[in-house]
Design a protein around this motif. Structure first.
Motif, PDB file in Angstrom:
ATOM      1  N   LEU A 196      48.974 -19.939  58.965  1.00  0.00           N
ATOM      2  CA  LEU A 196      49.626 -20.831  58.862  1.00  0.00           C
ATOM      3  C   LEU A 196      50.906 -19.878  59.118  1.00  0.00           C
ATOM      4  O   LEU A 196      52.469 -18.534  58.827  1.00  0.00           O
ATOM      5  CB  LEU A 196      49.948 -20.504  57.314  1.00  0.00           C
ATOM      6  CG  LEU A 196      51.118 -21.816  56.657  1.00  0.00           C
ATOM      7  CD1 LEU A 196      50.706 -23.076  57.549  1.00  0.00           C
ATOM      8  CD2 LEU A 196      50.792 -22.266  55.535  1.00  0.00           C
ATOM      9  N   GLY A 197      51.601 -20.878  59.853  1.00  0.00           N
ATOM     10  CA  GLY A 197      53.340 -20.446  60.570  1.00  0.00           C
ATOM     11  C   GLY A 197      53.381 -20.304  62.723  1.00  0.00           C
ATOM     12  O   GLY A 197      53.806 -19.486  63.066  1.00  0.00           O
ATOM     13  N   ARG A 198      52.098 -19.784  62.576  1.00  0.00           N
ATOM     14  CA  ARG A 198      51.977 -19.363  64.030  1.00  0.00           C
ATOM     15  C   ARG A 198      51.583 -20.558  64.832  1.00  0.00           C
ATOM     16  O   ARG A 198      50.861 -21.206  65.366  1.00  0.00           O
ATOM     17  CB  ARG A 198      51.562 -17.974  64.216  1.00  0.00           C
ATOM     18  CG  ARG A 198      51.063 -17.446  66.079  1.00  0.00           C
ATOM     19  CD  ARG A 198      50.403 -16.569  65.815  1.00  0.00           C
ATOM     20  NE  ARG A 198      50.621 -15.874  66.922  1.00  0.00           N
ATOM     21  CZ  ARG A 198      50.425 -14.734  67.824  1.00  0.00           C
ATOM     22  NH1 ARG A 198      50.060 -13.835  66.522  1.00  0.00           N
ATOM     23  NH2 ARG A 198      50.554 -14.850  68.693  1.00  0.00           N
TER      24      ARG A 198
ATOM     25  N   LYS B  57      57.210 -30.590  49.778  1.00  0.00           N
ATOM     26  CA  LYS B  57      57.396 -29.707  48.626  1.00  0.00           C
ATOM     27  C   LYS B  57      58.599 -28.828  49.302  1.00  0.00           C
ATOM     28  O   LYS B  57      59.268 -27.609  48.979  1.00  0.00           O
ATOM     29  CB  LYS B  57      57.288 -29.263  47.868  1.00  0.00           C
ATOM     30  CG  LYS B  57      56.643 -29.894  47.020  1.00  0.00           C
ATOM     31  CD  LYS B  57      55.133 -28.961  45.759  1.00  0.00           C
ATOM     32  CE  LYS B  57      54.955 -30.017  44.782  1.00  0.00           C
ATOM     33  NZ  LYS B  57      53.660 -29.473  44.195  1.00  0.00           N
ATOM     34  N   LEU B  58      57.902 -28.668  50.952  1.00  0.00           N
ATOM     35  CA  LEU B  58      58.627 -27.821  51.609  1.00  0.00           C
ATOM     36  C   LEU B  58      60.444 -27.502  52.359  1.00  0.00           C
ATOM     37  O   LEU B  58      60.757 -29.059  52.008  1.00  0.00           O
ATOM     38  CB  LEU B  58      58.217 -27.846  52.931  1.00  0.00           C
ATOM     39  CG  LEU B  58      58.337 -26.910  54.197  1.00  0.00           C
ATOM     40  CD1 LEU B  58      57.732 -25.475  53.753  1.00  0.00           C
ATOM     41  CD2 LEU B  58      57.732 -27.564  55.591  1.00  0.00           C
ATOM     42  N   ASP B  59      60.728 -26.989  52.344  1.00  0.00           N
ATOM     43  CA  ASP B  59      61.982 -26.185  52.119  1.00  0.00           C
ATOM     44  C   ASP B  59      62.726 -27.603  53.551  1.00  0.00           C
ATOM     45  O   ASP B  59      62.027 -27.124  54.241  1.00  0.00           O
ATOM     46  CB  ASP B  59      62.711 -25.067  52.127  1.00  0.00           C
ATOM     47  CG  ASP B  59      63.813 -24.531  52.405  1.00  0.00           C
ATOM     48  OD1 ASP B  59      64.708 -24.805  53.678  1.00  0.00           O
ATOM     49  OD2 ASP B  59      65.213 -25.261  51.381  1.00  0.00           O
ATOM     50  N   VAL B  60      64.356 -28.116  52.961  1.00  0.00           N
ATOM     51  CA  VAL B  60      64.609 -28.806  54.288  1.00  0.00           C
ATOM     52  C   VAL B  60      64.380 -27.658  55.004  1.00  0.00           C
ATOM     53  O   VAL B  60      64.796 -28.053  56.481  1.00  0.00           O
ATOM     54  CB  VAL B  60      66.270 -29.468  54.762  1.00  0.00           C
ATOM     55  CG1 VAL B  60      66.406 -30.062  54.644  1.00  0.00           C
ATOM     56  CG2 VAL B  60      65.934 -30.275  52.857  1.00  0.00           C
ATOM     57  N   ASN B  61      65.535 -26.594  55.189  1.00  0.00           N
ATOM     58  CA  ASN B  61      65.441 -25.581  56.607  1.00  0.00           C
ATOM     59  C   ASN B  61      64.055 -24.894  56.668  1.00  0.00           C
ATOM     60  O   ASN B  61      64.179 -24.991  58.207  1.00  0.00           O
ATOM     61  CB  ASN B  61      66.070 -24.027  56.889  1.00  0.00           C
ATOM     62  CG  ASN B  61      67.671 -24.795  55.458  1.00  0.00           C
ATOM     63  OD1 ASN B  61      68.288 -25.609  56.434  1.00  0.00           O
ATOM     64  ND2 ASN B  61      68.269 -23.828  54.922  1.00  0.00           N
TER      65      ASN B  61
ATOM     66  N   SER C  69      59.568 -25.351  61.594  1.00  0.00           N
ATOM     67  CA  SER C  69      58.433 -26.164  61.938  1.00  0.00           C
ATOM     68  C   SER C  69      58.793 -27.329  62.543  1.00  0.00           C
ATOM     69  O   SER C  69      57.980 -27.285  64.067  1.00  0.00           O
ATOM     70  CB  SER C  69      57.593 -26.922  60.455  1.00  0.00           C
ATOM     71  OG  SER C  69      57.338 -25.675  59.365  1.00  0.00           O
ATOM     72  N   ILE C  70      59.557 -28.207  63.069  1.00  0.00           N
ATOM     73  CA  ILE C  70      59.580 -29.356  63.895  1.00  0.00           C
ATOM     74  C   ILE C  70      59.852 -28.390  64.681  1.00  0.00           C
ATOM     75  O   ILE C  70      59.364 -29.194  65.976  1.00  0.00           O
ATOM     76  CB  ILE C  70      60.276 -30.553  63.698  1.00  0.00           C
ATOM     77  CG1 ILE C  70      59.817 -30.713  62.333  1.00  0.00           C
ATOM     78  CG2 ILE C  70      60.576 -31.434  65.090  1.00  0.00           C
ATOM     79  CD1 ILE C  70      61.139 -31.557  61.353  1.00  0.00           C
ATOM     80  N   ASN C  71      60.739 -27.892  65.151  1.00  0.00           N
ATOM     81  CA  ASN C  71      61.391 -26.979  66.347  1.00  0.00           C
ATOM     82  C   ASN C  71      60.155 -26.124  67.382  1.00  0.00           C
ATOM     83  O   ASN C  71      60.034 -25.878  67.990  1.00  0.00           O
ATOM     84  CB  ASN C  71      62.362 -25.697  65.841  1.00  0.00           C
ATOM     85  CG  ASN C  71      63.762 -26.533  65.510  1.00  0.00           C
ATOM     86  OD1 ASN C  71      63.839 -27.901  65.702  1.00  0.00           O
ATOM     87  ND2 ASN C  71      64.546 -26.010  65.158  1.00  0.00           N
ATOM     88  N   SER C  72      59.529 -25.534  66.247  1.00  0.00           N
ATOM     89  CA  SER C  72      59.099 -24.499  66.050  1.00  0.00           C
ATOM     90  C   SER C  72      57.822 -25.798  67.435  1.00  0.00           C
ATOM     91  O   SER C  72      56.371 -25.070  68.371  1.00  0.00           O
ATOM     92  CB  SER C  72      58.143 -23.944  65.497  1.00  0.00           C
ATOM     93  OG  SER C  72      56.708 -22.969  66.213  1.00  0.00           O
TER      94      SER C  72
ATOM     95  N   VAL D 171      48.091 -27.299  66.063  1.00  0.00           N
ATOM     96  CA  VAL D 171      47.859 -27.979  64.857  1.00  0.00           C
ATOM     97  C   VAL D 171      49.193 -28.542  63.916  1.00  0.00           C
ATOM     98  O   VAL D 171      49.679 -27.279  63.269  1.00  0.00           O
ATOM     99  CB  VAL D 171      46.524 -27.649  64.347  1.00  0.00           C
ATOM    100  CG1 VAL D 171      46.810 -26.628  63.319  1.00  0.00           C
ATOM    101  CG2 VAL D 171      46.768 -29.471  63.377  1.00  0.00           C
ATOM    102  N   LEU D 172      49.493 -29.604  63.449  1.00  0.00           N
ATOM    103  CA  LEU D 172      50.556 -29.733  62.671  1.00  0.00           C
ATOM    104  C   LEU D 172      49.420 -30.244  60.957  1.00  0.00           C
ATOM    105  O   LEU D 172      48.861 -31.768  61.752  1.00  0.00           O
ATOM    106  CB  LEU D 172      51.063 -30.543  63.100  1.00  0.00           C
ATOM    107  CG  LEU D 172      52.461 -30.960  61.675  1.00  0.00           C
ATOM    108  CD1 LEU D 172      52.985 -29.863  60.744  1.00  0.00           C
ATOM    109  CD2 LEU D 172      53.670 -31.734  62.365  1.00  0.00           C
TER     110      LEU D 172
END
Length: 572
Positions: free
Chosen positions: A407-409, A417-421, A426-429, A439-440
């Motif tokens: 997760l995260g890679r 619930k995900l923090d706005v930042n 995630s979007i940028n990645s 995959v998202l």
């Protein structure tokens, strides 16, 4: 920009020569921001702002605007597809409106994550107009200096009080020319309609709808690519929020026509004609960048033996949300219902690790895992949308077990619930071609609006929704300006119930197309061979899971149509 400036200069010269009154498009600082210099997009943008002026103020000629106008409709709907600049065009309108009416105090009500987009757009296009985001804990540095000075005299604890921070922003907004941004939830709470629910305001029992009905101003603009949601009654409720007087005048006629749709072939067209003065509609064709294309495929899959056994215990046409969720979970993977009482005798089997982490036991899971694996080999990224979170978490577990993805890679996950930042990271990645993302996994509710996910070119709708506009919004996260690849959309189904839902969606889309478009002509959409899907269907180890494929014409764009008379030079 150059073309627009030349056109406006020519218009000013002609109006001066013929002694005509200047229009709002002659206001100093008026500009239609556009990344393209093409004539069509510039004229479209100017036409949209003109439409707002005519509907909100009643005219576009400055001299006539000095007196109150009785023929102002009070509100309008800007129904443009995603990434065509609705926000920027609205900012242009606000710029020109505040030039003439500096005492006006506009309010933008939107989902909290979209307020960040508005804030960024104001910083980019309207440097002279502060935007106060009431949901943000941070100041914009454009607040009223005197009010901020008083705030800084408070104790450290008081400075962290969100209510006091909001008071500074409200005071700043009230004192000087600026725009206030507030989320649906916060607006609902501040107007006394407290409770938990989504931000959509489509029926009279909805708390957001009740809160919006308390707003006194009649000057309202709705920005929505999909104003038609579930049914015609909800569209009327939306109209009540946009233009209450207009809606009240046609209540009886609307009720009569909406009740006769199945019998009267002209009813939908008459409803369309009623709406046309309030709706500015344009399709994907106004986008500045020509998109490679899109294809929507319904994939009929054969459930495994275990899935068939479990599905027999659920009504074929589930009535309650509980039963519908059960069927959706079973169709993905049997282990997702391990804790449900209906399957208590199978609980130990379904909870076994080897069962939970085996994609072969669930046909939708098998399809998704293989699709993600094959897309990774071709450097294509996948978005999996689901309204239920449990399937997304199981996909995450299986990808980690099978391929050691983390997760995260390689794997991104987004829910409400995900923090706005962290959401933005995630979007940028996902959109960064150099990242390792494969995959998202995305909550349909949390990720179907207001964000660009053009780093992905494959979209899977894991469950079929009753509301087709929500699916369309989800698809448009990837199919939007900036996308460089052909987009493939997959809707896997395993039961007659899901197929019936798709048929109901098609009917709703038909109603929406007729009501919101007049001269609809479907443009030819380029078709790209789906090498990955073809490989899966022909593979000896996978062909058994497929029953049939059908290419649904659910996302074919239609031609642009302007509701209302197109303005000509020097005319209102």
């Amino acid at each position: 920009m150059c073309h627009l400036q030349a056109r406006r200069t020519q218009g000013r010269y002609e109006r001066k020569r013929f002694g005509e009154s200047p229009s709002v498009l002659d206001v100093d600082g008026f500009r239609v921001p556009d990344s393209s210099a093409t004539e069509d997009s510039s004229v479209f943008g100017e036409g949209t702002v003109w439409f707002m002026w005519n509907n909100i103020a009643g005219d576009t000629m400055i001299e006539r605007l000095r007196e109150p106008l009785s023929h102002s409709k009070g509100g309008c709907i800007i129904s443009h597809p995603p990434s065509t600049g609705k926000t920027r065009l609205t900012i242009v309108f606000l710029q020109s409106y505040l030039k003439l009416f500096p005492k006006c105090r506009p309010v933008v009500i939107a989902p909290s994550n979209l307020l960040l987009n508005w804030e960024a757009e104001f910083q980019k296009w309207a440097m002279d107009i502060p935007f106060h985001n009431l949901n943000s804990k941070n100041f914009s540095l454009k607040e009223d200096e005197g009010t901020v000075g008083v705030f800084h005299c408070l104790s450290g604890a008081a400075k962290k009080n969100p209510h006091l921070i909001r008071m500074v922003k409200l005071k700043s907004w009230a004192k000087s020319k600026s725009v206030l941004g507030i989320s649906y939830d916060l607006f609902r709470i501040l107007t006394g309609e407290d409770g938990e629910e989504g931000h959509t305001a489509r029926n009279e029992h909805n708390l957001v709808w009740k809160a919006l009905k308390k707003v006194e101003t009649e000057k309202r603009i709705l920005l929505s690519g999909t104003p038609f949601q579930n049914n015609i009654k909800e569209l009327y409720n939306t109209l009540c929020v946009v233009s209450p007087k207009f809606a009240a005048d046609l209540e009886q006629k609307w009720a009569s026509l909406s009740s006769s749709i199945d019998k009267n072939a002209r009813a939908l067209e008459e409803l369309r004609d009623i709406l046309s003065p309030l709706v500015h509609k344009c399709s994907e064709n106004v986008k500045n960048v020509s998109l490679p294309g899109i294809r929507d495929t319904v994939i009929h899959l054969k459930p495994t033996e275990l899935q068939e056994e479990l599905l027999k215990r659920v009504p074929e046409n589930p009535g309650s949300f509980y039963e519908q969720n059960l069927m959706s979970l079973i169709s993905v993977h049997p282990s997702l219902v391990a804790n449900r009482k209906e399957f208590s005798e199978l609980e130990s089997q379904l909870k076994e690790r080897r069962c939970r982490l085996d994609p072969d036991i669930g046909v939708k899971m098998k399809f998704v895992i293989e699709l993600i694996r094959l897309c990774g080999g071709l450097k294509e990224r996948v978005i999996i949308f689901s309204q239920l979170l449990d399937p997304l978490n199981l996909i995450k577990e299986q990808l980690n077990s099978l391929f050691s993805w983390t997760l995260g890679r390689e794997i991104l996950y987004k829910d409400g619930k995900l923090d706005v930042n962290q959401r933005q990271i995630s979007i940028n990645s996902l959109n960064d071609p150099k990242s390792d993302v494969k995959v998202l996994l995305a909550s349909t509710k949390a990720c179907s609006e207001g964000i660009s996910l053009i780093g992905a070119s494959r979209v899977v709708l894991l469950d079929v929704l009753w509301n087709p506009s929500v699916e369309q919004q989800a698809i448009n996260r990837a199919y939007r300006n900036g996308q460089t690849k052909f987009v493939h959309v997959y809707c896997p189904v395993t039961s007659k119930w899901e197929v019936d839902k798709i048929e109901q969606q098609t009917r709703k889309r038909y109603h929406s197309d007729v009501i919101l478009s007049r001269n609809e002509e479907n443009t030819s959409c380029s078709v790209s061979e789906d090498i990955i899907l073809e490989c899966m269907v022909k593979h000896d180890g996978l062909r058994h899971i497929f029953e049939k494929l059908s290419h649904a014409p659910r996302v074919v764009p239609s031609t642009c149509f302007y509701f209302g008379s197109q303005p000509s030079k020097g005319s209102s």
